[in-house]
Design an enzyme around this catalytic site. Structure first.
Site, PDB file in Angstrom:
ATOM      1  N   ARG A   1       0.838  -1.207   0.000  1.00 26.44           N
ATOM      2  CA  ARG A   1       0.000   0.000   0.000  1.00 26.44           C
ATOM      3  C   ARG A   1       0.872   1.256   0.000  1.00 26.44           C
ATOM      4  O   ARG A   1       0.592   2.226  -0.687  1.00 26.44           O
ATOM      5  CB  ARG A   1      -0.956   0.005   1.215  1.00 26.44           C
ATOM      6  CG  ARG A   1      -1.612   1.368   1.439  1.00 26.44           C
ATOM      7  CD  ARG A   1      -2.840   1.364   2.334  1.00 26.44           C
ATOM      8  NE  ARG A   1      -2.779   0.463   3.456  1.00 26.44           N
ATOM      9  CZ  ARG A   1      -2.019   0.626   4.544  1.00 26.44           C
ATOM     10  NH1 ARG A   1      -1.256   1.698   4.676  1.00 26.44           N
ATOM     11  NH2 ARG A   1      -2.028  -0.267   5.513  1.00 26.44           N
TER      12      ARG A   1
ATOM     13  N   TYR B   1     -16.906  17.734 -14.853  1.00 21.42           N
ATOM     14  CA  TYR B   1     -17.269  16.317 -14.795  1.00 21.42           C
ATOM     15  C   TYR B   1     -18.293  16.104 -13.664  1.00 21.42           C
ATOM     16  O   TYR B   1     -18.106  16.600 -12.548  1.00 21.42           O
ATOM     17  CB  TYR B   1     -16.002  15.497 -14.548  1.00 21.42           C
ATOM     18  CG  TYR B   1     -16.254  14.024 -14.386  1.00 21.42           C
ATOM     19  CD1 TYR B   1     -16.694  13.264 -15.460  1.00 21.42           C
ATOM     20  CD2 TYR B   1     -16.070  13.401 -13.168  1.00 21.42           C
ATOM     21  CE1 TYR B   1     -16.933  11.915 -15.321  1.00 21.42           C
ATOM     22  CE2 TYR B   1     -16.294  12.043 -13.015  1.00 21.42           C
ATOM     23  CZ  TYR B   1     -16.732  11.312 -14.102  1.00 21.42           C
ATOM     24  OH  TYR B   1     -16.967   9.978 -13.956  1.00 21.42           O
TER      25      TYR B   1
ATOM     26  N   ASP C   1      -7.853  19.506 -13.917  1.00 22.91           N
ATOM     27  CA  ASP C   1      -8.195  18.161 -14.362  1.00 22.91           C
ATOM     28  C   ASP C   1      -7.797  18.075 -15.837  1.00 22.91           C
ATOM     29  O   ASP C   1      -8.435  18.672 -16.705  1.00 22.91           O
ATOM     30  CB  ASP C   1      -9.705  17.928 -14.170  1.00 22.91           C
ATOM     31  CG  ASP C   1     -10.125  16.512 -14.534  1.00 22.91           C
ATOM     32  OD1 ASP C   1      -9.443  15.885 -15.378  1.00 22.91           O
ATOM     33  OD2 ASP C   1     -11.136  16.043 -13.991  1.00 22.91           O
TER      34      ASP C   1
ATOM     35  N   LYS D   1      -9.290   7.119 -18.764  1.00 20.46           N
ATOM     36  CA  LYS D   1      -9.629   7.647 -20.086  1.00 20.46           C
ATOM     37  C   LYS D   1      -8.429   7.516 -21.034  1.00 20.46           C
ATOM     38  O   LYS D   1      -8.001   6.414 -21.309  1.00 20.46           O
ATOM     39  CB  LYS D   1     -10.141   9.075 -19.943  1.00 20.46           C
ATOM     40  CG  LYS D   1     -11.133   9.278 -18.771  1.00 20.46           C
ATOM     41  CD  LYS D   1     -12.421   8.509 -18.954  1.00 20.46           C
ATOM     42  CE  LYS D   1     -13.288   8.446 -17.697  1.00 20.46           C
ATOM     43  NZ  LYS D   1     -13.530   9.698 -17.014  1.00 20.46           N
TER      44      LYS D   1
HETATM   45  C1  LIG Z   1     -13.912  10.099 -15.731  1.00 20.09           C
HETATM   46  C2  LIG Z   1     -13.476  11.427 -15.257  1.00 20.09           C
HETATM   47  C3  LIG Z   1     -13.166  11.636 -13.912  1.00 20.09           C
HETATM   48  C4  LIG Z   1     -13.323  10.563 -12.852  1.00 20.09           C
HETATM   49  O1  LIG Z   1     -12.432   9.522 -13.024  1.00 20.09           O
HETATM   50  P1  LIG Z   1     -12.738   7.979 -12.614  1.00 20.09           P
HETATM   51  O2  LIG Z   1     -11.506   7.291 -13.063  1.00 20.09           O
HETATM   52  O3  LIG Z   1     -13.976   7.567 -13.329  1.00 20.09           O
HETATM   53  O4  LIG Z   1     -12.930   7.966 -11.138  1.00 20.09           O
HETATM   54  C5  LIG Z   1     -12.722  12.902 -13.554  1.00 20.09           C
HETATM   55  N1  LIG Z   1     -12.608  13.902 -14.454  1.00 20.09           N
HETATM   56  C6  LIG Z   1     -12.910  13.728 -15.740  1.00 20.09           C
HETATM   57  C7  LIG Z   1     -12.773  14.872 -16.690  1.00 20.09           C
HETATM   58  C8  LIG Z   1     -13.361  12.496 -16.196  1.00 20.09           C
HETATM   59  O5  LIG Z   1     -13.682  12.347 -17.479  1.00 20.09           O
END
Ligand SMILES: *Cc1c(COP(=O)(O)O)cnc(C)c1O
Length: 393
Positions: A62, A114, A186, A211
């Protein structure tokens, strides 16, 4: 030395390696024990110590794991960051960033974000005493005049999800820093290949590695990159103390995805351009949202801070919600599904799918909106597929 030699990179200096070279090699030297060229998936939860506290850098999985360490080194390098931390999901990464705040500290969230970020801030952290406001981050002057004094963190996406609005990272960072607030970007939609927020003045970069970084719709993951050693110590502490770490196999999958990030992004971008050309001329389409279009409100900021304009395209339908729902139902190659950023093309209706939780809030999206994650298939097939679906409405 000839002219050619003068222009050659000094490859012995790894910090000078280009983006694509770092994506394939940084943190991924051949395994010292076996010579394996691919980073091993280290499943061991514990690591032998020669004496108490004398070890090879790993004690308990961890706290630290060799496969995760390879991913963290590689992704930090791609974001031009001194420190990087991998998490079990994008939202776990976000949650760990918000833990840097004290009760009473305000988060300013861009008003197009998001849905899960909005839910985390408004439904999990806000009831615990962390105020937040949704603001228009594209209007810097208005933001400067009505800046809430208790703001300690600005949370921005650029391009945003799903409207692909672009925010001037440098301008927001200057404003936020003058008020003693941190800027979190982000960078999921752009990826470090297209945009490097830390270089533009942001304090922290967060990713959903689920993604484009993973890129194949087969792993959920998150990542935090930053340069400040004090903040990095706190993220490292929380990563271990709260324990939202990714499994070694998941780290391997993201690392494998990242190796091809640059070539995938180039194809995502060129395929998106082909789709935009179709949409712009189609009678069923009302507005096309893509930052490359000169009339897109984010065009200027995107042109300044991005290498290219990305693989996400949104549009509104003249026929409203009914038409949007018809289109998303009738594509063959574009799969109707949430998520984005992988090799296969996806289509969705944000109002009823990814952004349903934002209904009735300042982050609500138009009912006629369709969002595309343009994949890396043959562009002619993608254009033909979308054209036949649009021709129905
Ligand atoms: C999918 C997404 C998230 C969240 O990520 P997860 O891996 O699904 O927890 C945050 N920001 C954006 C822009 C996203 O597309």
């Amino acid at each position: 030395m000839g002219e050619m030699d003068d222009e050659m990179n000094d490859v012995s200096d790894r910090t000078c390696w280009g983006f694509e070279t770092r994506a394939v090699h940084t943190g991924q030297e051949p395994d010292a024990a076996s010579g394996a060229v691919v980073t091993p998936i280290t499943l061991s939860t514990t690591f032998a110590q020669e004496g108490v506290g004398i070890h090879k850098g790993f004690e308990y999985s961890r706290s630290g794991n060799p496969t995760r360490a390879a991913l963290e080194a590689c992704l930090a390098s791609l974001e031009n960051a001194a420190f990087g931390f991998a998490f079990a999901s994008g939202l776990a990464a976000e949650d760990n960033i918000i833990r840097l705040l004290q009760q009473g500290d305000r988060i300013l969230l861009g008003n197009d974000a998001y849905g899960g970020t909005f839910r985390l801030i408004s439904k999990v952290w806000s009831p615990l005493g962390f105020p937040w406001s949704a603001v228009d981050l594209t209007d810097i002057d208005a933001l400067a005049t009505k800046w809430p004094a208790d703001t300690r963190m600005v949370w921005l996406e650029t391009p945003t999800n799903p409207l692909l609005t672009c925010v001037d990272i440098e301008a927001i960072a200057t404003l936020a820093h003058s008020h003693g607030a941190l800027v979190v970007v982000d960078n999921t939609f752009a990826t470090p290949y297209l945009q490097q927020p830390l270089t533009l003045g942001a304090d922290i970069v967060v990713h959903s590695a689920t993604k484009y970084l993973g890129g194949h719709s087969d792993v959920v993951g998150g990542f935090v990159a930053l340069n400040d050693p004090t903040l990095a110590d706190r993220i490292r502490f929380t990563q271990n103390a709260a324990g939202a770490i990714p499994a070694p196999f998941d780290c391997y999958l993201v690392l494998r995805g990242v190796k091809t990030l640059a070539v995938r992004m180039d194809r995502h971008c060129s395929n998106a351009r082909a789709i935009v050309d179709l949409l712009v001329g189609h009678p069923a389409v009302d507005r096309v949202l893509y930052p490359q279009l000169p009339d897109h409100p984010g065009h200027a900021a995107a042109s300044r801070q991005m290498r290219d304009f990305g693989g996400m395209v949104s549009f509104t339908c003249r026929g409203g919600e009914a038409a949007a729902l018809e289109v998303v139902k009738h594509t063959t190659i574009f799969t109707l599904a949430e998520s984005l950023g992988a090799v296969e093309s996806l289509i969705e209706h944000p109002g009823l799918m990814t952004h349903a939780s934002a209904a009735g809030s300042p982050l609500q999206v138009p009912a006629s909106l369709v969002r595309l994650s343009v994949g890396i298939e043959s562009s002619a097939d993608l254009v033909a597929d979308l054209a036949q679906a649009l021709d129905r409405v």
